[in-house]
Design an enzyme around this catalytic site. Structure first.
Site, PDB file in Angstrom:
ATOM      1  N   CYS A 134      73.592  83.267  35.324  1.00  0.00           N
ATOM      2  CA  CYS A 134      73.329  84.296  34.791  1.00  0.00           C
ATOM      3  C   CYS A 134      73.743  85.690  35.933  1.00  0.00           C
ATOM      4  O   CYS A 134      73.250  85.873  36.917  1.00  0.00           O
ATOM      5  CB  CYS A 134      71.930  84.534  34.083  1.00  0.00           C
ATOM      6  SG  CYS A 134      71.203  86.397  34.057  1.00  0.00           S
ATOM      7  N   CYS A 137      71.571  88.483  36.294  1.00  0.00           N
ATOM      8  CA  CYS A 137      70.380  88.105  37.043  1.00  0.00           C
ATOM      9  C   CYS A 137      70.377  88.548  38.340  1.00  0.00           C
ATOM     10  O   CYS A 137      69.370  88.920  38.968  1.00  0.00           O
ATOM     11  CB  CYS A 137      69.297  87.052  36.553  1.00  0.00           C
ATOM     12  SG  CYS A 137      69.711  86.863  34.572  1.00  0.00           S
ATOM     13  N   ASP A 138      71.496  87.830  38.805  1.00  0.00           N
ATOM     14  CA  ASP A 138      71.684  87.680  40.135  1.00  0.00           C
ATOM     15  C   ASP A 138      72.836  88.156  41.230  1.00  0.00           C
ATOM     16  O   ASP A 138      73.088  88.029  42.296  1.00  0.00           O
ATOM     17  CB  ASP A 138      71.767  86.139  40.317  1.00  0.00           C
ATOM     18  CG  ASP A 138      69.960  85.031  39.818  1.00  0.00           C
ATOM     19  OD1 ASP A 138      69.181  85.972  40.017  1.00  0.00           O
ATOM     20  OD2 ASP A 138      70.935  84.172  39.265  1.00  0.00           O
TER      21      ASP A 138
END
Ligand code: NDP
Length: 307
Positions: A134, A137-138
Site C-alpha cells: 500500500c 499508506c506507507d
C-alpha cells in the site's frame, strides 16, 4: 444466540451499500466491519471516477459518508469480524472474533479482496520493514528515497505515480514488455521523469539487513541477474478474494471468487448472497461493488419475503 434477519459481512462499498438498501427495506441489518472498515478504497487517496464529484473525492471521506448514511437509516454496524461460518442448517451461524455468536436468515458476503504478494521468503521477512502492498499508506516513510513497485496494472501505475511525488526515484518492475494498465494511467507514468520501468524483469529476492529493505535482486527474461538499490519495495500485482471462510460451503471458481447465479447475487446456498470484489473477478471497481451491494440487498429482501 442473537438472531438477525439480515447479516452483512464486510465494510467496503458493497457492504455499506447493502446496509443502506437493507435498512430502507426494514430488514434491520447487522453489519460486521472486520479488520478493514472502508475496504480497499482506504488504501487509496483521491477517487476521480466516482460519479457525482466533479473534482473527485477522498476515498476515506466517501467511505465515512457511506457508513454514516447506513447508520442513519438504521443499520447496526459493529466493529468485530466474522471468524467462522456454519451454513449446515438455517438460520446460518457465525462466530464473531472467535467468541461471540450470531445467526441469520439471510447473509450478504461483501468481504472484498486483499493484495497479493510474490511469495518470496525474503518478502515475508521484510513485510512491514520496507515491503508493503500500500503506497498510499506507507509511501510517506520513503520521502526523497528510492523505491520499487512490482506490477504493470492500473494499481502499479497509480502507486508508482503517487510515490514519484514523494520519492527521489521509482523503479517499476514489470514482468512483460507491456503494461496491463489503461492508456490514461500509462500516460501518467510516462509524465513522471523519476519513474524508470524495468521491463521483462522478475524479482528473485528482496535484499535487506536488520534495519529493513536495502534493495532487490532481479532477473531479466534474457537471464541477466542484477541488483537495484531501494529502501521500499511495493507490491501491486493484483488481489485475491477474501472467501476462505466460506469456500467450504459455497461454490467458488478456480481463483477463489464466490460464484453467483446469472445477474443475481445468489450463491450456491439458499439465502446467502455475495457482492463486490469477493465475487467479481472482472470489473473490481468501487462503483460496481456498490451496485452489487444494492442487488444483494434486493435479493435478500425478496428471499426473506418468500420465507
Ligand atoms: P491487474 O490484475 O490489472 O494487474 C496486475 C499486474 O501485476 C499485471 O501487470 C501483472 O502482470 C502483474 N503481476 C501479476 N502477478 C505477478 C507476479 N507474480 N510477478 C510480477 N508481476 C505480476 O491488477 P490491478 O490491481 O492493477 O488492477 C485490478 C483492477 O482494478 C483492474 O481492473 C484495474 O483496471 C482496476 N483499477 C482501476 C483503477 C482506476 O481506474 N483508477 C486503479 C487501480 C485499479 P501481467 O500483465 O504480465 O499479467
Amino acid at each position: 444466540m442473537e438472531h438477525t434477519k439480515c447479516l452483512i459481512i464486510g465494510a467496503g462499498p458493497a457492504g455499506y451499500t447493502a446496509a443502506i438498501y437493507a435498512s430502507r427495506a426494514a430488514l434491520s441489518p447487522v453489519l460486521y466491519e472486520g479488520l478493514e472498515p472502508g475496504g480497499q478504497l482506504m488504501t487509496t487517496t483521491r477517487i476521480e471516477n466516482w460519479p457525482g464529484y466533479e473534482e473527485g473525492i477522498e476515498a476515506s471521506v466517501l467511505m465515512g459518508e457511506m457508513r454514516k448514511q447506513a447508520v442513519r437509516l438504521g443499520a447496526d454496524i459493529r466493529r468485530g469480524g466474522i471468524t467462522a461460518a456454519d451454513f449446515s442448517e438455517r438460520p446460518y451461524k457465525f462466530t464473531i472474533d472467535g467468541i461471540g455468536q450470531i445467526c441469520a436468515d439471510a447473509v450478504i458476503i461483501a468481504t472484498g479482496a486483499s493484495a497479493r504478494y510474490l511469495g518470496l521468503p525474503s518478502e515475508r521477512r521484510f513485510r512491514g520493514m520496507g515491503v508493503s502492498a500500500c503506497a498510499t499508506c506507507d509511501g510517506f516513510f520513503y520521502r526523497k528515497r528510492d523505491v520499487a513497485v512490482v506490477g504493470g496494472g492500473d494499481t502499479a501505475c497509480e502507486e508508482a505515480t503517487y510515490l514519484a511525488g514523494l520519492c527521489r526515484k521509482v523503479y517499476m518492475i514489470v514482468r512483460r514488455d507491456v503494461l496491463r494498465a489503461s492508456d490514461a494511467m500509462q500516460a501518467r507514468v510516462k509524465d513522471c521523469p523519476n519513474i524508470e520501468i524495468l521491463w521483462n524483469c522478475n524479482t528473485l529476492e528482496v535484499l535487506g539487513d536488520e534495519d529493513g529493505v536495502t534493495g532487490a535482486r532481479l532477473q531479466r527474461k534474457d537471464g541477466e541477474v542484477f541488483d537495484i538499490s531501494v529502501d521500499g519495495f511495493f507490491l501491486a500485482i493484483g488481489h485475491h478474494p477474501n472467501s476462505e471462510l466460506f469456500s467450504e460451503w459455497l461454490d467458488t471458481d478456480g481463483q477463489g471468487y464466490i460464484v453467483t447465479e446469472g445477474k443475481s447475487t445468489k450463491t450456491s446456498r439458499e439465502g446467502v448472497f455475495a457482492a463486490g470484489d469477493v465475487q467479481d473477478p472482472t470489473y473490481r471497481q468501487a462503483i460496481n461493488a456498490a451496485a452489487a451491494g444494492c442487488r444483494a440487498a434486493l435479493d435478500a429482501e425478496r428471499y426473506l419475503k418468500g420465507l
